[in-house]
Enzyme design. Structure first.
Site, PDB file in Angstrom:
ATOM      1  N   TYR A 258      38.564 -56.418 -44.125  1.00  0.00           N
ATOM      2  CA  TYR A 258      39.590 -57.224 -44.790  1.00  0.00           C
ATOM      3  C   TYR A 258      40.391 -58.010 -43.751  1.00  0.00           C
ATOM      4  O   TYR A 258      41.258 -57.460 -43.073  1.00  0.00           O
ATOM      5  CB  TYR A 258      40.532 -56.351 -45.619  1.00  0.00           C
TER       6      TYR A 258
ATOM      7  N   HIS B 204      31.423 -48.314 -45.838  1.00  0.00           N
ATOM      8  CA  HIS B 204      31.734 -49.507 -46.628  1.00  0.00           C
ATOM      9  C   HIS B 204      30.451 -50.147 -47.168  1.00  0.00           C
ATOM     10  O   HIS B 204      29.601 -50.588 -46.400  1.00  0.00           O
ATOM     11  CB  HIS B 204      32.481 -50.500 -45.742  1.00  0.00           C
TER      12      HIS B 204
END
Length: 347
Positions: free
Chosen positions: A78, A145
Protein backbone atom coordinates in the site's frame (compact mmCIF):
# COMPACT_ATOMS: atom_id res chain seq x y z
CA UNK A 1 -12.22 -4.77 39.70
CA UNK A 2 -11.97 -4.57 35.88
CA UNK A 3 -15.08 -3.94 33.84
CA UNK A 4 -15.65 -7.32 32.17
CA UNK A 5 -17.40 -5.72 29.20
CA UNK A 6 -14.23 -3.86 28.23
CA UNK A 7 -11.81 -5.60 25.82
CA UNK A 8 -8.24 -6.50 26.78
CA UNK A 9 -7.07 -3.67 24.50
CA UNK A 10 -8.83 -1.03 26.61
CA UNK A 11 -6.41 1.47 28.20
CA UNK A 12 -7.84 3.67 30.91
CA UNK A 13 -6.99 7.33 30.35
CA UNK A 14 -6.41 6.85 26.61
CA UNK A 15 -9.67 5.45 25.25
CA UNK A 16 -13.10 7.05 25.15
CA UNK A 17 -14.64 4.53 27.53
CA UNK A 18 -18.23 5.11 26.39
CA UNK A 19 -17.22 4.56 22.76
CA UNK A 20 -15.40 1.33 23.62
CA UNK A 21 -18.41 0.06 25.58
CA UNK A 22 -20.61 0.66 22.51
CA UNK A 23 -18.31 -1.34 20.21
CA UNK A 24 -18.78 -5.08 19.60
CA UNK A 25 -15.70 -7.31 19.92
CA UNK A 26 -15.54 -10.86 18.57
CA UNK A 27 -13.12 -13.77 19.07
CA UNK A 28 -10.74 -14.23 16.13
CA UNK A 29 -10.45 -17.98 15.75
CA UNK A 30 -8.21 -19.52 18.41
CA UNK A 31 -5.84 -16.54 18.63
CA UNK A 32 -7.30 -15.13 21.85
CA UNK A 33 -7.56 -11.75 20.13
CA UNK A 34 -10.94 -10.02 20.13
CA UNK A 35 -11.01 -7.47 17.32
CA UNK A 36 -13.68 -4.82 16.94
CA UNK A 37 -16.44 -5.86 14.53
CA UNK A 38 -15.39 -2.96 12.30
CA UNK A 39 -11.64 -2.65 11.85
CA UNK A 40 -9.28 -0.30 10.05
CA UNK A 41 -7.59 -1.12 6.75
CA UNK A 42 -4.74 1.36 6.48
CA UNK A 43 -4.28 1.10 2.70
CA UNK A 44 -5.73 4.61 2.26
CA UNK A 45 -2.83 6.07 4.23
CA UNK A 46 -0.57 5.12 1.33
CA UNK A 47 -2.49 7.47 -1.03
CA UNK A 48 -3.65 4.46 -3.06
CA UNK A 49 -7.10 5.96 -3.76
CA UNK A 50 -6.31 9.70 -3.73
CA UNK A 51 -3.62 12.11 -2.57
CA UNK A 52 -3.84 12.22 1.20
CA UNK A 53 -2.67 14.55 3.94
CA UNK A 54 -0.35 12.79 6.40
CA UNK A 55 -1.36 14.92 9.38
CA UNK A 56 -5.02 14.07 8.79
CA UNK A 57 -4.08 10.41 8.39
CA UNK A 58 -2.41 10.51 11.82
CA UNK A 59 -5.59 12.01 13.29
CA UNK A 60 -7.69 9.25 11.69
CA UNK A 61 -5.51 6.54 13.28
CA UNK A 62 -5.72 8.05 16.76
CA UNK A 63 -9.44 8.87 16.47
CA UNK A 64 -10.40 5.33 15.45
CA UNK A 65 -8.35 3.59 18.13
CA UNK A 66 -9.54 5.99 20.86
CA UNK A 67 -13.11 5.27 19.80
CA UNK A 68 -12.89 1.50 20.04
CA UNK A 69 -11.42 0.17 16.80
CA UNK A 70 -8.55 -2.04 17.92
CA UNK A 71 -7.53 -3.98 14.78
CA UNK A 72 -5.42 -2.29 12.09
CA UNK A 73 -4.31 -3.98 8.88
CA UNK A 74 -1.59 -2.72 6.52
CA UNK A 75 0.95 -4.00 3.97
CA UNK A 76 4.19 -2.93 2.24
CA UNK A 77 2.22 -2.92 -1.05
CA UNK A 78 0.00 0.00 0.00
CA UNK A 79 1.83 3.03 -1.30
CA UNK A 80 4.96 0.83 -1.50
CA UNK A 81 5.85 1.40 2.12
CA UNK A 82 4.10 4.74 2.61
CA UNK A 83 1.02 3.32 4.38
CA UNK A 84 3.18 1.51 6.94
CA UNK A 85 5.30 4.63 7.51
CA UNK A 86 2.28 6.93 7.94
CA UNK A 87 0.54 4.38 10.17
CA UNK A 88 3.67 4.09 12.31
CA UNK A 89 3.73 7.87 12.71
CA UNK A 90 0.04 7.88 13.63
CA UNK A 91 0.60 5.20 16.26
CA UNK A 92 3.19 7.29 18.11
CA UNK A 93 1.78 8.13 21.50
CA UNK A 94 -0.81 5.36 21.28
CA UNK A 95 -0.23 2.65 23.93
CA UNK A 96 0.93 -0.56 22.20
CA UNK A 97 -1.54 -2.65 24.20
CA UNK A 98 -4.43 -0.55 22.80
CA UNK A 99 -4.43 -2.19 19.36
CA UNK A 100 -3.61 -5.21 17.25
CA UNK A 101 -1.64 -4.48 14.09
CA UNK A 102 -1.20 -6.81 11.15
CA UNK A 103 0.92 -6.51 8.05
CA UNK A 104 1.89 -8.69 5.10
CA UNK A 105 4.73 -10.02 2.99
CA UNK A 106 4.90 -11.07 -0.65
CA UNK A 107 3.55 -8.08 -2.62
CA UNK A 108 5.77 -5.06 -3.05
CA UNK A 109 6.30 -2.82 -6.09
CA UNK A 110 4.21 -1.67 -9.08
CA UNK A 111 6.61 -3.00 -11.74
CA UNK A 112 5.26 -6.35 -12.86
CA UNK A 113 8.60 -8.16 -12.46
CA UNK A 114 9.07 -6.72 -8.94
CA UNK A 115 5.51 -7.05 -7.71
CA UNK A 116 5.54 -10.47 -6.02
CA UNK A 117 8.25 -12.38 -4.19
CA UNK A 118 7.32 -15.28 -1.91
CA UNK A 119 10.85 -16.59 -1.30
CA UNK A 120 11.88 -17.27 2.30
CA UNK A 121 14.81 -14.84 2.28
CA UNK A 122 12.69 -11.94 0.96
CA UNK A 123 9.91 -12.82 3.40
CA UNK A 124 12.15 -12.51 6.47
CA UNK A 125 13.74 -9.31 5.13
CA UNK A 126 10.29 -7.81 4.46
CA UNK A 127 9.17 -8.29 8.06
CA UNK A 128 12.19 -6.36 9.33
CA UNK A 129 11.49 -3.56 6.84
CA UNK A 130 7.85 -3.37 7.94
CA UNK A 131 8.73 -3.26 11.64
CA UNK A 132 11.17 -0.43 10.97
CA UNK A 133 8.55 1.58 9.04
CA UNK A 134 5.92 0.92 11.71
CA UNK A 135 8.32 1.70 14.55
CA UNK A 136 7.33 -1.53 16.33
CA UNK A 137 9.08 -4.55 17.81
CA UNK A 138 6.41 -6.98 16.67
CA UNK A 139 3.12 -7.29 14.79
CA UNK A 140 0.20 -9.34 16.00
CA UNK A 141 -0.34 -11.14 12.69
CA UNK A 142 2.04 -11.50 9.76
CA UNK A 143 0.22 -12.51 6.57
CA UNK A 144 1.02 -13.73 3.07
CA UNK A 145 -0.36 -11.14 0.64
CA UNK A 146 -2.52 -12.44 -2.24
CA UNK A 147 -1.04 -15.92 -2.39
CA UNK A 148 -2.90 -16.72 -5.65
CA UNK A 149 -0.17 -14.78 -7.49
CA UNK A 150 2.54 -17.26 -6.47
CA UNK A 151 3.71 -19.54 -9.32
CA UNK A 152 1.96 -22.32 -7.38
CA UNK A 153 0.76 -23.00 -3.85
CA UNK A 154 3.72 -25.35 -3.24
CA UNK A 155 5.91 -22.28 -2.69
CA UNK A 156 3.43 -20.92 -0.14
CA UNK A 157 3.28 -24.23 1.74
CA UNK A 158 6.92 -25.30 1.52
CA UNK A 159 8.83 -22.02 1.62
CA UNK A 160 6.82 -18.94 2.62
CA UNK A 161 4.91 -20.36 5.60
CA UNK A 162 8.01 -22.02 7.13
CA UNK A 163 9.76 -18.64 6.82
CA UNK A 164 6.88 -17.00 8.69
CA UNK A 165 7.19 -19.66 11.39
CA UNK A 166 10.79 -18.48 11.90
CA UNK A 167 9.50 -14.90 12.15
CA UNK A 168 6.98 -16.02 14.76
CA UNK A 169 9.62 -17.99 16.68
CA UNK A 170 11.81 -14.87 16.77
CA UNK A 171 9.01 -12.93 18.51
CA UNK A 172 8.48 -10.51 15.62
CA UNK A 173 4.92 -11.78 15.06
CA UNK A 174 2.43 -13.52 17.32
CA UNK A 175 0.30 -15.22 14.66
CA UNK A 176 0.41 -16.23 10.99
CA UNK A 177 -2.22 -15.46 8.36
CA UNK A 178 -2.90 -15.97 4.67
CA UNK A 179 -4.79 -13.64 2.36
CA UNK A 180 -6.25 -13.64 -1.13
CA UNK A 181 -9.34 -13.34 -3.28
CA UNK A 182 -10.05 -16.97 -4.34
CA UNK A 183 -11.78 -18.71 -1.43
CA UNK A 184 -10.83 -22.22 -2.55
CA UNK A 185 -7.12 -21.59 -2.01
CA UNK A 186 -7.54 -21.20 1.74
CA UNK A 187 -8.67 -24.78 2.25
CA UNK A 188 -5.92 -26.11 -0.04
CA UNK A 189 -3.24 -24.37 2.01
CA UNK A 190 -4.80 -25.10 5.41
CA UNK A 191 -5.06 -28.81 4.58
CA UNK A 192 -1.44 -29.06 3.40
CA UNK A 193 0.48 -26.71 5.69
CA UNK A 194 2.65 -28.12 8.49
CA UNK A 195 2.79 -24.56 9.87
CA UNK A 196 -0.19 -23.44 11.93
CA UNK A 197 -2.20 -20.81 10.08
CA UNK A 198 -4.22 -18.67 12.51
CA UNK A 199 -6.16 -16.27 10.26
CA UNK A 200 -7.46 -15.82 6.73
CA UNK A 201 -8.23 -12.48 5.10
CA UNK A 202 -10.36 -12.16 2.00
CA UNK A 203 -12.31 -9.36 0.38
CA UNK A 204 -15.46 -8.66 -1.65
CA UNK A 205 -17.01 -12.04 -0.77
CA UNK A 206 -19.32 -10.89 2.03
CA UNK A 207 -21.13 -8.25 0.02
CA UNK A 208 -24.60 -7.72 -1.39
CA UNK A 209 -23.36 -8.69 -4.86
CA UNK A 210 -21.30 -11.68 -3.70
CA UNK A 211 -21.88 -13.34 -0.34
CA UNK A 212 -20.05 -16.60 -1.10
CA UNK A 213 -17.84 -16.33 2.00
CA UNK A 214 -20.85 -17.48 4.05
CA UNK A 215 -20.50 -21.02 2.63
CA UNK A 216 -16.91 -21.27 3.92
CA UNK A 217 -17.39 -19.89 7.44
CA UNK A 218 -18.31 -23.25 9.08
CA UNK A 219 -15.07 -24.80 7.77
CA UNK A 220 -12.93 -21.98 9.16
CA UNK A 221 -14.74 -22.15 12.47
CA UNK A 222 -14.16 -25.91 12.72
CA UNK A 223 -10.45 -25.32 12.05
CA UNK A 224 -10.24 -22.56 14.67
CA UNK A 225 -9.10 -20.10 12.01
CA UNK A 226 -10.10 -16.45 12.44
CA UNK A 227 -11.74 -14.75 9.46
CA UNK A 228 -10.98 -11.16 8.52
CA UNK A 229 -13.23 -9.67 5.85
CA UNK A 230 -12.54 -6.61 3.74
CA UNK A 231 -14.37 -4.20 1.45
CA UNK A 232 -18.06 -4.27 2.34
CA UNK A 233 -18.63 -1.91 -0.62
CA UNK A 234 -16.99 -4.41 -3.01
CA UNK A 235 -14.10 -2.10 -3.95
CA UNK A 236 -16.46 0.69 -4.96
CA UNK A 237 -19.14 -1.31 -6.79
CA UNK A 238 -21.66 -0.51 -4.06
CA UNK A 239 -21.25 3.26 -4.07
CA UNK A 240 -22.90 6.18 -5.85
CA UNK A 241 -19.68 7.10 -7.64
CA UNK A 242 -19.02 3.53 -8.79
CA UNK A 243 -15.73 1.62 -9.00
CA UNK A 244 -12.40 2.85 -10.35
CA UNK A 245 -11.50 2.03 -13.96
CA UNK A 246 -9.14 -0.74 -12.84
CA UNK A 247 -11.89 -2.71 -11.08
CA UNK A 248 -11.64 -6.31 -12.34
CA UNK A 249 -15.37 -7.13 -12.31
CA UNK A 250 -17.01 -7.99 -15.64
CA UNK A 251 -19.28 -5.39 -17.23
CA UNK A 252 -22.50 -7.21 -16.29
CA UNK A 253 -21.60 -7.07 -12.58
CA UNK A 254 -20.59 -3.39 -12.84
CA UNK A 255 -23.79 -2.53 -14.73
CA UNK A 256 -26.01 -4.36 -12.24
CA UNK A 257 -24.39 -2.63 -9.26
CA UNK A 258 -24.69 0.76 -11.01
CA UNK A 259 -28.40 0.13 -11.59
CA UNK A 260 -28.80 -0.85 -7.93
CA UNK A 261 -27.06 2.35 -6.83
CA UNK A 262 -29.29 4.43 -9.10
CA UNK A 263 -32.37 2.67 -7.70
CA UNK A 264 -31.23 3.55 -4.17
CA UNK A 265 -30.71 7.18 -5.17
CA UNK A 266 -34.28 7.32 -6.49
CA UNK A 267 -35.44 6.16 -3.06
CA UNK A 268 -33.23 8.69 -1.28
CA UNK A 269 -31.08 5.92 0.19
CA UNK A 270 -27.27 5.56 0.29
CA UNK A 271 -26.33 2.14 -1.14
CA UNK A 272 -23.03 2.19 0.78
CA UNK A 273 -24.96 2.28 4.07
CA UNK A 274 -27.03 -0.71 2.96
CA UNK A 275 -23.84 -2.50 1.92
CA UNK A 276 -22.14 -1.98 5.29
CA UNK A 277 -25.24 -3.11 7.20
CA UNK A 278 -25.53 -6.21 4.98
CA UNK A 279 -21.91 -7.20 5.69
CA UNK A 280 -22.05 -6.51 9.42
CA UNK A 281 -25.00 -8.89 9.75
CA UNK A 282 -22.80 -11.81 8.66
CA UNK A 283 -21.19 -14.02 11.31
CA UNK A 284 -17.71 -12.64 10.62
CA UNK A 285 -15.38 -11.56 13.47
CA UNK A 286 -14.24 -8.34 11.84
CA UNK A 287 -14.60 -6.33 8.62
CA UNK A 288 -12.00 -3.84 7.41
CA UNK A 289 -12.85 -0.44 6.00
CA UNK A 290 -10.34 2.13 4.80
CA UNK A 291 -10.23 5.91 4.83
CA UNK A 292 -7.72 8.72 5.28
CA UNK A 293 -10.51 11.24 5.93
CA UNK A 294 -11.48 12.18 9.47
CA UNK A 295 -15.01 13.02 8.28
CA UNK A 296 -15.39 9.58 6.69
CA UNK A 297 -13.85 7.86 9.71
CA UNK A 298 -16.55 9.41 11.91
CA UNK A 299 -19.21 8.61 9.31
CA UNK A 300 -18.23 4.92 9.29
CA UNK A 301 -18.39 4.70 13.07
CA UNK A 302 -21.72 6.52 13.13
CA UNK A 303 -23.00 4.12 10.47
CA UNK A 304 -22.11 1.21 12.72
CA UNK A 305 -24.37 2.50 15.49
CA UNK A 306 -27.23 3.96 13.44
CA UNK A 307 -29.77 1.26 12.55
CA UNK A 308 -31.26 1.21 9.07
CA UNK A 309 -34.60 3.02 8.81
CA UNK A 310 -37.73 1.19 7.65
CA UNK A 311 -37.23 2.71 4.19
CA UNK A 312 -33.60 1.56 4.08
CA UNK A 313 -34.56 -1.96 5.19
CA UNK A 314 -37.24 -2.15 2.51
CA UNK A 315 -34.91 -0.78 -0.16
CA UNK A 316 -32.20 -3.25 0.85
CA UNK A 317 -34.61 -6.19 0.39
CA UNK A 318 -35.71 -4.83 -2.99
CA UNK A 319 -32.10 -4.34 -4.14
CA UNK A 320 -31.23 -7.90 -3.16
CA UNK A 321 -34.26 -9.43 -4.89
CA UNK A 322 -34.19 -7.31 -8.02
CA UNK A 323 -30.48 -6.87 -8.68
CA UNK A 324 -28.14 -8.91 -6.50
CA UNK A 325 -29.61 -12.40 -6.18
CA UNK A 326 -29.78 -12.84 -9.99
CA UNK A 327 -25.99 -12.30 -10.08
CA UNK A 328 -25.66 -15.57 -8.15
CA UNK A 329 -22.42 -14.50 -6.42
CA UNK A 330 -20.68 -13.87 -9.75
CA UNK A 331 -17.08 -12.80 -9.15
CA UNK A 332 -13.85 -12.01 -11.00
CA UNK A 333 -11.69 -14.85 -9.72
CA UNK A 334 -8.70 -15.50 -11.98
CA UNK A 335 -9.01 -12.28 -13.99
CA UNK A 336 -6.24 -10.39 -12.21
CA UNK A 337 -3.94 -13.41 -11.98
CA UNK A 338 -4.31 -14.07 -15.70
CA UNK A 339 -3.51 -10.43 -16.51
CA UNK A 340 -0.47 -10.51 -14.20
CA UNK A 341 1.07 -13.56 -15.87
CA UNK A 342 0.33 -12.18 -19.33
CA UNK A 343 2.06 -8.91 -18.45
CA UNK A 344 4.99 -10.77 -16.88
CA UNK A 345 5.36 -12.80 -20.09
CA UNK A 346 5.62 -9.60 -22.10
CA UNK A 347 8.36 -8.23 -19.84
Amino acid sequence: MADISLPATYVDGFHDKDAVLKMTYNPLGNTGMKPSVLSFGASSLGSVFRKTDNSESHQVVKYLIKNGINYVDVAPWYGHGKAETVLGEGLQGVPREAYYVTTKIGRYLPEVDKMFDFRAERTIQSVDESLQRLGLDYVDVIQIHDMEFAPDLDIIVNETLPALQKVKDSGKAKFIGITGYPLGNFKKVLERSTVQVDTVLTYCHACMNDNSLAEHLPYFKEKGVGVVNASPISMGLLTDRGPASWHPAKSDVKDTCAKAAAYCQEKGVDISRLALAFTLRQSIPTTLFSTASLVNAKKNLDGLYTPLTALEEQTSREVMDRFMKPLNNKNWEGEEVKEYWENLGRK
